[in-house]
Design an enzyme around this catalytic site. Structure first.
Site, PDB file in Angstrom:
ATOM      1  CG  ASN A   1      25.656  37.221  33.822  1.00 21.40           C
ATOM      2  OD1 ASN A   1      25.170  38.015  34.610  1.00 21.40           O
ATOM      3  ND2 ASN A   1      24.922  36.326  33.173  1.00 21.40           N
TER       4      ASN A   1
ATOM      5  CG  ASP B   1      18.130  33.108  26.819  1.00 21.69           C
ATOM      6  OD1 ASP B   1      17.777  31.960  27.176  1.00 21.69           O
ATOM      7  OD2 ASP B   1      19.164  33.653  27.223  1.00 21.69           O
ATOM      8  CB  ILE B   2      17.739  28.427  23.956  1.00 27.05           C
ATOM      9  CG1 ILE B   2      18.843  28.317  24.992  1.00 27.05           C
ATOM     10  CG2 ILE B   2      18.292  28.672  22.571  1.00 27.05           C
ATOM     11  CD1 ILE B   2      19.731  27.103  24.826  1.00 27.05           C
TER      12      ILE B   2
ATOM     13  CG  HIS C   1      21.296  37.724  29.324  1.00 29.43           C
ATOM     14  ND1 HIS C   1      20.696  36.534  28.980  1.00 29.43           N
ATOM     15  CD2 HIS C   1      22.572  37.427  29.678  1.00 29.43           C
ATOM     16  CE1 HIS C   1      21.572  35.553  29.139  1.00 29.43           C
ATOM     17  NE2 HIS C   1      22.710  36.073  29.565  1.00 29.43           N
TER      18      HIS C   1
ATOM     19  CG  HIS D   1      26.313  36.726  26.472  1.00 27.84           C
ATOM     20  ND1 HIS D   1      27.492  36.126  26.903  1.00 27.84           N
ATOM     21  CD2 HIS D   1      25.352  36.274  27.312  1.00 27.84           C
ATOM     22  CE1 HIS D   1      27.236  35.349  27.936  1.00 27.84           C
ATOM     23  NE2 HIS D   1      25.937  35.431  28.219  1.00 27.84           N
TER      24      HIS D   1
ATOM     25  N   GLY E   1      28.299  34.853  37.100  1.00 25.87           N
ATOM     26  CA  GLY E   1      27.280  34.043  36.439  1.00 25.87           C
ATOM     27  C   GLY E   1      27.509  33.808  34.956  1.00 25.87           C
ATOM     28  CD  GLN E   2      31.616  35.584  30.682  1.00 30.74           C
ATOM     29  OE1 GLN E   2      32.281  36.199  31.502  1.00 30.74           O
ATOM     30  NE2 GLN E   2      31.830  35.652  29.383  1.00 30.74           N
TER      31      GLN E   2
END
Length: 112
Positions: free
Chosen positions: A85, A29-30, A100, A98, A91-92
């Protein structure tokens, strides 16, 4: 469907890829929220969890299994959290499903 994630899959945007096979791609994750925080995405573009079909059951299982295996490889033996999400209230922010995976810190409940 052209999203940030399809651009990562197509190598149009760089990512710190940690795993790839014919069905999924996993990358760090960035904006990590834990010492270990990576995403597992399907290469097949699916907008939301609500868009999964019966034909996607094998792919959904592969995403989960890949998350588990990579969490172990990255040292999350004491536990980890997986989060998917769905839509705005869930919260998408990127409309390509995807998962997390967060680990190596204590997780709290409720998540917020």
């Amino acid at each position: 469907m052209d999203t940030l994630f399809t651009k990562i899959i197509n190598r149009e945007i760089p990512a710190k890829i940690i795993y790839e096979d014919d069905q999924v791609l996993a990358f760090h994750d960035i904006a990590p929220q834990a010492p270990v925080h990576f995403l597992v995405i399907p290469k097949k573009p699916i907008r939301t969890l609500n868009d999964l079909t019966e034909d996607d059951k094998g792919l959904a299982g592969h995403i989960l299994f890949t998350a588990k295996r990579l969490a172990k490889e990255l040292g999350c033996d004491d536990g980890f959290r997986v989060v998917m999400n769905c839509n705005e209230l869930g919260g998408q922010t990127v409309y390509h499903i995807h998962m997390h995976v967060l680990g190596q810190r204590q997780m709290h409940w409720p998540p917020g």
